[in-house]
Motif scaffolding. Structure first.
Motif, PDB file in Angstrom:
ATOM      1  N   GLY B 152       0.776  -1.244   0.000  1.00 42.62           N
ATOM      2  CA  GLY B 152       0.000   0.000   0.000  1.00 42.62           C
ATOM      3  C   GLY B 152       0.797   1.278   0.000  1.00 42.62           C
ATOM      4  O   GLY B 152       0.286   2.301   0.469  1.00 42.62           O
ATOM      5  N   VAL B 153       2.004   1.263  -0.536  1.00 48.56           N
ATOM      6  CA  VAL B 153       2.802   2.495  -0.488  1.00 48.56           C
ATOM      7  C   VAL B 153       2.095   3.625  -1.222  1.00 48.56           C
ATOM      8  O   VAL B 153       2.259   4.800  -0.875  1.00 48.56           O
ATOM      9  CB  VAL B 153       4.234   2.242  -1.033  1.00 48.56           C
ATOM     10  CG1 VAL B 153       4.214   1.871  -2.503  1.00 48.56           C
ATOM     11  CG2 VAL B 153       5.126   3.456  -0.807  1.00 48.56           C
ATOM     12  N   GLN B 154       1.254   3.296  -2.197  1.00 47.68           N
ATOM     13  CA  GLN B 154       0.509   4.350  -2.889  1.00 47.68           C
ATOM     14  C   GLN B 154      -0.512   5.013  -1.974  1.00 47.68           C
ATOM     15  O   GLN B 154      -0.989   6.103  -2.247  1.00 47.68           O
ATOM     16  CB  GLN B 154      -0.188   3.783  -4.130  1.00 47.68           C
ATOM     17  CG  GLN B 154      -1.206   2.689  -3.824  1.00 47.68           C
ATOM     18  CD  GLN B 154      -1.924   2.197  -5.073  1.00 47.68           C
ATOM     19  OE1 GLN B 154      -2.348   2.988  -5.902  1.00 47.68           O
ATOM     20  NE2 GLN B 154      -2.043   0.878  -5.215  1.00 47.68           N
ATOM     21  N   PHE B 155      -0.875   4.336  -0.885  1.00 50.54           N
ATOM     22  CA  PHE B 155      -1.834   4.909   0.069  1.00 50.54           C
ATOM     23  C   PHE B 155      -1.124   5.497   1.291  1.00 50.54           C
ATOM     24  O   PHE B 155      -1.447   6.582   1.736  1.00 50.54           O
ATOM     25  CB  PHE B 155      -2.831   3.834   0.537  1.00 50.54           C
ATOM     26  CG  PHE B 155      -3.623   3.235  -0.581  1.00 50.54           C
ATOM     27  CD1 PHE B 155      -4.682   3.936  -1.147  1.00 50.54           C
ATOM     28  CD2 PHE B 155      -3.307   1.986  -1.084  1.00 50.54           C
ATOM     29  CE1 PHE B 155      -5.415   3.381  -2.193  1.00 50.54           C
ATOM     30  CE2 PHE B 155      -4.027   1.432  -2.131  1.00 50.54           C
ATOM     31  CZ  PHE B 155      -5.079   2.129  -2.689  1.00 50.54           C
ATOM     32  N   TYR B 156      -0.163   4.759   1.858  1.00 49.89           N
ATOM     33  CA  TYR B 156       0.446   5.258   3.098  1.00 49.89           C
ATOM     34  C   TYR B 156       1.798   5.907   2.891  1.00 49.89           C
ATOM     35  O   TYR B 156       2.456   6.283   3.856  1.00 49.89           O
ATOM     36  CB  TYR B 156       0.482   4.172   4.176  1.00 49.89           C
ATOM     37  CG  TYR B 156       0.811   2.741   3.768  1.00 49.89           C
ATOM     38  CD1 TYR B 156      -0.154   1.739   3.845  1.00 49.89           C
ATOM     39  CD2 TYR B 156       2.098   2.386   3.366  1.00 49.89           C
ATOM     40  CE1 TYR B 156       0.139   0.417   3.506  1.00 49.89           C
ATOM     41  CE2 TYR B 156       2.401   1.064   3.030  1.00 49.89           C
ATOM     42  CZ  TYR B 156       1.410   0.087   3.099  1.00 49.89           C
ATOM     43  OH  TYR B 156       1.714  -1.223   2.767  1.00 49.89           O
ATOM     44  N   ASP B 185       6.355   6.283  -9.931  1.00 50.02           N
ATOM     45  CA  ASP B 185       6.603   7.510  -9.174  1.00 50.02           C
ATOM     46  C   ASP B 185       7.204   7.236  -7.802  1.00 50.02           C
ATOM     47  O   ASP B 185       7.952   8.063  -7.277  1.00 50.02           O
ATOM     48  CB  ASP B 185       5.280   8.283  -8.982  1.00 50.02           C
ATOM     49  CG  ASP B 185       4.722   8.773 -10.308  1.00 50.02           C
ATOM     50  OD1 ASP B 185       5.492   8.803 -11.283  1.00 50.02           O
ATOM     51  OD2 ASP B 185       3.523   9.091 -10.351  1.00 50.02           O
ATOM     52  N   GLN B 186       6.855   6.113  -7.245  1.00 54.33           N
ATOM     53  CA  GLN B 186       7.296   5.848  -5.874  1.00 54.33           C
ATOM     54  C   GLN B 186       8.554   4.995  -5.797  1.00 54.33           C
ATOM     55  O   GLN B 186       9.100   4.794  -4.708  1.00 54.33           O
ATOM     56  CB  GLN B 186       6.167   5.160  -5.099  1.00 54.33           C
ATOM     57  CG  GLN B 186       5.065   6.140  -4.717  1.00 54.33           C
ATOM     58  CD  GLN B 186       3.729   5.454  -4.568  1.00 54.33           C
ATOM     59  OE1 GLN B 186       3.493   4.395  -5.148  1.00 54.33           O
ATOM     60  NE2 GLN B 186       2.855   6.066  -3.809  1.00 54.33           N
ATOM     61  N   VAL B 206       5.303  -7.456 -15.850  1.00 53.16           N
ATOM     62  CA  VAL B 206       4.321  -7.044 -16.855  1.00 53.16           C
ATOM     63  C   VAL B 206       3.687  -5.716 -16.457  1.00 53.16           C
ATOM     64  O   VAL B 206       3.479  -4.829 -17.283  1.00 53.16           O
ATOM     65  CB  VAL B 206       3.230  -8.127 -17.019  1.00 53.16           C
ATOM     66  CG1 VAL B 206       2.196  -7.709 -18.061  1.00 53.16           C
ATOM     67  CG2 VAL B 206       3.864  -9.457 -17.381  1.00 53.16           C
ATOM     68  N   ARG B 207       3.407  -5.565 -15.178  1.00 49.03           N
ATOM     69  CA  ARG B 207       2.703  -4.376 -14.681  1.00 49.03           C
ATOM     70  C   ARG B 207       3.637  -3.221 -14.324  1.00 49.03           C
ATOM     71  O   ARG B 207       3.330  -2.056 -14.597  1.00 49.03           O
ATOM     72  CB  ARG B 207       1.892  -4.763 -13.431  1.00 49.03           C
ATOM     73  CG  ARG B 207       1.113  -3.632 -12.798  1.00 49.03           C
ATOM     74  CD  ARG B 207       0.658  -4.014 -11.382  1.00 49.03           C
ATOM     75  NE  ARG B 207       1.811  -4.277 -10.518  1.00 49.03           N
ATOM     76  CZ  ARG B 207       1.814  -5.145  -9.518  1.00 49.03           C
ATOM     77  NH1 ARG B 207       0.735  -5.833  -9.235  1.00 49.03           N
ATOM     78  NH2 ARG B 207       2.902  -5.328  -8.772  1.00 49.03           N
ATOM     79  N   ASP B 208       4.758  -3.534 -13.708  1.00 48.92           N
ATOM     80  CA  ASP B 208       5.592  -2.489 -13.103  1.00 48.92           C
ATOM     81  C   ASP B 208       6.528  -1.871 -14.136  1.00 48.92           C
ATOM     82  O   ASP B 208       7.568  -2.438 -14.482  1.00 48.92           O
ATOM     83  CB  ASP B 208       6.378  -3.069 -11.927  1.00 48.92           C
ATOM     84  CG  ASP B 208       5.450  -3.559 -10.821  1.00 48.92           C
ATOM     85  OD1 ASP B 208       4.301  -3.077 -10.758  1.00 48.92           O
ATOM     86  OD2 ASP B 208       5.875  -4.417 -10.032  1.00 48.92           O
TER      87      ASP B 208
END
Lengths: 297, 251
Positions: B152-156, B185-186, B206-208
């Motif tokens: 959850g780094v995109q949230f916290y 970005d993170q 595939v995603r990152d």
């Protein structure tokens, strides 16, 4: 016509015929076959019995989609009567429901129900239940209806809201679930005959199911009483598990104490009776049908 | 060497994601210390889909038992978010260990876990800790590793990640902490944190998108778990293979 299509059509015809659809929950293929041979016209496959029979665990969300669907497939293949399945909460979100509807429809089930408990769920007659929002459940019903490939694959809504927010909310939720596309409806665990009557009276034009659990939260009524109240479907979910537990324990105690089964012979089917029942004659005939014949080239 | 010892001794451990016995065999023969039977690759292979949350735990453990039929190569298994609450986590982790898992990865997503970045939602940290305790309590072999994956780094944000890492490590709630679902970005902030804290990275190739221009292996991560690469490669190879049977007229 495929067997799957026959089963879907037969079950739909039963549910909307005006007669009571009387179903027993089969923990496994053998018990389903016994139910078929003794006259049941449809079978239910559900979580309490599958958790008990396959895992020896209580119905607390430990049986997952993989186990439930594999058990359903075994039962569907063992009988030639419709099998209606318990899809619990859908085991996730709308994407999981989309997958499970395809899986159950493809295996030849006649339909399924989805409930509005939070996951992991628990048996509807246990304490401590919680439910998701009405909107979230409506979305799940939409997902199920949109995923089915055949209109006669019936979707039933189940609400467990009675124990959480009361009977009126359970009935209102069920109205919304029916509007969302549920063909059949089920309000779990009413506590009195008056509650049951109110549920039946609230849905005069929709097949409604009553769940008869021995020593559960709902009064145990006869099929005749249920039908007179206005219910279209009766299910007996735990009777085979309770009966087999009782009989197995009694027999095994005697075996431990006496070291023999001789005194229990009157309570068993015999070797030839069982072989006949399980279809040995049919299997032998099938093998004979495909026996290698000599070929002269 | 036991997997726990491998992780303890190596400055960086690379684990490759697999989907079945064949791909795990490929990873073993290539010399890696372990394979990672993960939801994304299994769902691609078994269901032809890309949402890891579609697989159920009993289907995953059945796949693991096939993988383990052939030998003792360590296989870490993706228990996702425990497929429910602490209770389900306990039984899922137990079933995976008994099916042969050398390690179990548990993430802090809400059930059902998702692969797509915009479908991920997080549970409360206290619930995640409770699930980790349940998983650990279910293990019978002290050598079985528990991996805590923070998604959850995109949230916290990086600061929330740092606090969670610190809590998990100070309280010894997992044998190794992993960080997953890191966006382009993170990535820099997460990599920067790796200089002062010991944790691994889970990458879906595939995603990152950061995997295209970052040398992930040299950023100081304790471990890197690569997922997606083998199922993607298999599908590409299959497409090439079937093309050869088409006649010129069909093409």
């Amino acid at each position: 016509m495929t067997k799957a299509a026959r089963m879907r059509q037969a079950f739909k015809q039963m549910c909307f015929s005006g007669d009571l659809v009387n179903m027993v929950v089969a923990p496994d293929a053998l018990s389903a076959k016994i139910a078929e041979r003794t006259g049941f016209k449809a079978i239910f496959q559900a979580g309490y019995a599958t958790s008990a029979g396959k895992l020896a665990q209580p119905d607390r969300g430990i049986a997952d989609f993989g186990l439930m669907s594999e058990t359903a497939r075994e039962i569907v293949n063992a009988v030639d009567i419709p099998v209606f399945v318990d899809a619990d909460t859908g085991y996730g979100d709308e994407q999981n429901i989309d997958r499970l509807v395809h899986v159950y429809e493809n295996m030849g089930a006649a339909g399924l129900f989805i409930e509005d408990q939070t996951w992991p769920k628990r048996c509807g007659h246990m304490d401590g239940k919680t439910v998701i929002s009405e909107d979230a459940m409506v979305s799940k019903i939409h997902a199920a209806v949109n995923a089915r490939q055949h209109d006669d694959f019936l979707i039933m809504s189940r609400t467990d809201a009675y124990a959480v927010t009361g009977l009126d909310d359970a009935i209102e939720r069920t109205r919304q679930y029916h509007k969302a596309g549920a063909d059949l409806v089920f309000v779990e665990a009413p506590k009195t005959k008056a509650d049951l009557q109110k549920v039946a009276d609230s849905f005069p034009d929709v097949p409604v199911m009553a769940n008869m659990i021995e020593n559960g939260k709902t009064p145990l009524l006869s099929n005749e009483e249920i039908h007179e109240m206005g219910f279209s479907i009766a299910v007996h979910p735990n009777v085979l598990i309770y009966t087999s537990t009782y009989a197995t324990e009694k027999l095994l105690k005697d075996m431990v104490e006496l070291g023999t089964t001789k005194l229990q012979l009157d309570h068993m089917v015999t070797f030839p009776q069982f072989n006949h029942f399980i279809g040995l004659d049919d299997i032998n005939a099938l093998e004979q049908k495909f026996a290698t014949a000599p070929i002269k080239l | 060497m036991q997997l726990k010892e491998t992780f303890a001794q190596a400055s960086m451990t690379t684990v490759v994601g697999t989907m079945d016995a064949q791909s795990t065999d490929t990873v073993e023969q290539s010399g890696y210390p372990a394979a990672y039977l993960n939801g994304y690759d299994v769902v691609r292979a078994e269901l032809g889909a890309t949402n890891e949350g579609l697989i159920s735990p009993s289907e995953l453990s059945a796949e693991l038992r096939h993988v383990k039929e052939r030998g003792h190569f360590p296989v870490v298994v993706d228990a996702q978010s425990g497929f429910g609450n602490q209770l389900t986590t306990y039984f899922v982790a137990q079933d995976l260990e008994r099916s042969g898992a050398a390690g179990v990865v548990l993430n802090d997503q809400i059930f059902p876990a998702h692969t797509a970045q915009d479908e991920v939602t997080m549970i409360e940290f206290s619930d995640f800790v409770a699930k980790l305790k349940a998983a650990k309590a279910s293990f019978e072999d002290p050598e079985t590793m528990l991996f805590a994956e923070l998604d959850g780094v995109q949230f916290y944000q990086a600061d929330g990640l740092r606090k969670r890492l610190q809590y998990l490590q100070e309280n010894q709630l997992a044998d190794c902490v992993l960080v997953g679902h890191v966006s382009q970005d993170q990535f820099a902030a997460v990599a920067d944190l790796a200089h002062s804290a010991s944790f691994g990275l889970v990458v879906n190739t595939v995603r990152d998108t950061f995997t295209a221009d970052q040398d992930v292996a040299s950023q100081g991560f304790k471990a890197v778990f690569y997922t997606g690469a083998l199922s993607e490669a298999r599908q590409a190879a299959e497409k090439r293979a079937v093309q050869q049977f088409l006649t010129k007229a069909e093409v």
